[in-house]
Design an enzyme around this catalytic site. Structure first.
Site, PDB file in Angstrom:
ATOM      1  N   LYS A 188      -2.462  14.837   1.706  1.00  0.00           N
ATOM      2  CA  LYS A 188      -2.119  13.896   0.630  1.00  0.00           C
ATOM      3  C   LYS A 188      -2.982  14.207  -0.586  1.00  0.00           C
ATOM      4  O   LYS A 188      -4.222  14.229  -0.487  1.00  0.00           O
ATOM      5  CB  LYS A 188      -2.408  12.485   1.129  1.00  0.00           C
ATOM      6  CG  LYS A 188      -1.560  11.398   0.545  1.00  0.00           C
ATOM      7  CD  LYS A 188      -2.043  10.091   1.176  1.00  0.00           C
ATOM      8  CE  LYS A 188      -1.132   8.956   0.934  1.00  0.00           C
ATOM      9  NZ  LYS A 188      -1.828   7.688   1.220  1.00  0.00           N
TER      10      LYS A 188
HETATM   11  C1  E4P Z   1       0.252   4.917   1.171  1.00  0.00           C
HETATM   12  O1  E4P Z   1       0.342   6.123   1.278  1.00  0.00           O
HETATM   13  C2  E4P Z   1      -0.512   4.265   0.106  1.00  0.00           C
HETATM   14  O2  E4P Z   1      -1.806   4.765   0.034  1.00  0.00           O
HETATM   15  C3  E4P Z   1      -0.509   2.770   0.316  1.00  0.00           C
HETATM   16  O3  E4P Z   1       0.807   2.357   0.630  1.00  0.00           O
HETATM   17  C4  E4P Z   1      -1.087   1.997  -0.847  1.00  0.00           C
HETATM   18  O4  E4P Z   1      -0.905   0.628  -0.592  1.00  0.00           O
HETATM   19  P1  E4P Z   1      -1.663  -0.503  -1.432  1.00  0.00           P
HETATM   20  O5  E4P Z   1      -1.108  -0.494  -2.829  1.00  0.00           O
HETATM   21  O6  E4P Z   1      -1.321  -1.781  -0.716  1.00  0.00           O
HETATM   22  O7  E4P Z   1      -3.117  -0.192  -1.402  1.00  0.00           O
END
Ligand code: E4P
Length: 224
Positions: free
Chosen positions: A90
């Protein structure tokens, strides 16, 4: 649509995976820190073990780089990718992230470009061969921007130009986000454990089952 869990908690992954419906997991530094304030998942070795345990449960596990230059992201991401074939690296949607992404694509390393908030960002990531892009719908909603509309636009742009990158709806806050993801034809939605637990439920299912069990009890002695 593939269903991913948005967590760094292996027990949560094991529970939802046991239903047979779980396709993957997304982690991020905040989720890892939340689970591992005592170092139980956030030390380098513990983080690797967490990712590896998840890789045994599901075929796609996003592990986020925690560096900011392309060279550092490449070093870190290549190490993650060497851990297990289910690891997806990622990278953040920055210029440095785009450079690292181009490198990962050329090496056949799977990627998830995170912190995507616009169709333009999503298209740049797709042009550099991202496996997945992650628009953050909840955080857009928080700013008064319709997050699901941005997802719709990204899907439309990818269809316009035949881009094969998968659209992962991230920052999901509720079942309605999952519902809209399904209606728009998003490829993946990642959700917190609490939202996943809501998906199988319907009050009419509960009421219907209670009635069936009640009616069955009336004739059950004949079947004993
Ligand atoms: C997933 O890959 C993201 O990092 C995550 O959904 C972010 O979520 P949040 O906005 O609730 O922190």
């Amino acid at each position: 649509m593939k269903i991913f869990l948005d967590t760094a908690n292996v027990e949560q992954v094991a529970e939802i995976a046991s239903w047979g419906i779980l396709d993957g997991v997304t982690t991020n530094p905040s989720l890892v820190a939340k689970e591992g304030k005592d170092g139980s998942t956030s030390s380098p070795q513990a983080f690797k073990e967490t990712i590896l345990r998840m890789c045994e449960l599901v075929p796609c596990v996003s592990a986020q780089v925690t560096t900011t230059t392309a060279d550092e992201m490449i070093t870190q991401g290549e190490e993650y990718a060497s851990w297990h074939k289910h690891v997806v690296v990622k990278v953040p949607m920055t210029v440095e992230g785009l450079k690292a992404l181009k490198h990962f694509s050329s090496k056949g390393i799977k990627t998830n470009v995170t912190l995507v908030f616009s169709v333009e960002q999503a298209v740049l990531a797709a042009k550099n061969g991202a496996t997945i892009v992650s628009p953050f719908v909840g955080r857009l909603d928080d700013k008064g921007i319709d997050g699901m509309k941005v997802v719709d636009e990204i899907l439309q742009a990818f269809a316009n130009y035949g881009l094969l990158t998968e659209v992962l709806v991230a920052s999901v806050r509720n079942v309605e986000h999952v519902h809209k993801s399904l209606m728009l034809g998003a490829h993946i939605a990642t959700m917190p454990y609490s939202v996943a637990l809501e998906l199988p439920k319907h009050e009419l299912t509960d009421a219907g089952l209670a009635k069936f069990m009640d009616d069955w009890e009336k004739v059950a002695p004949m079947h004993r």
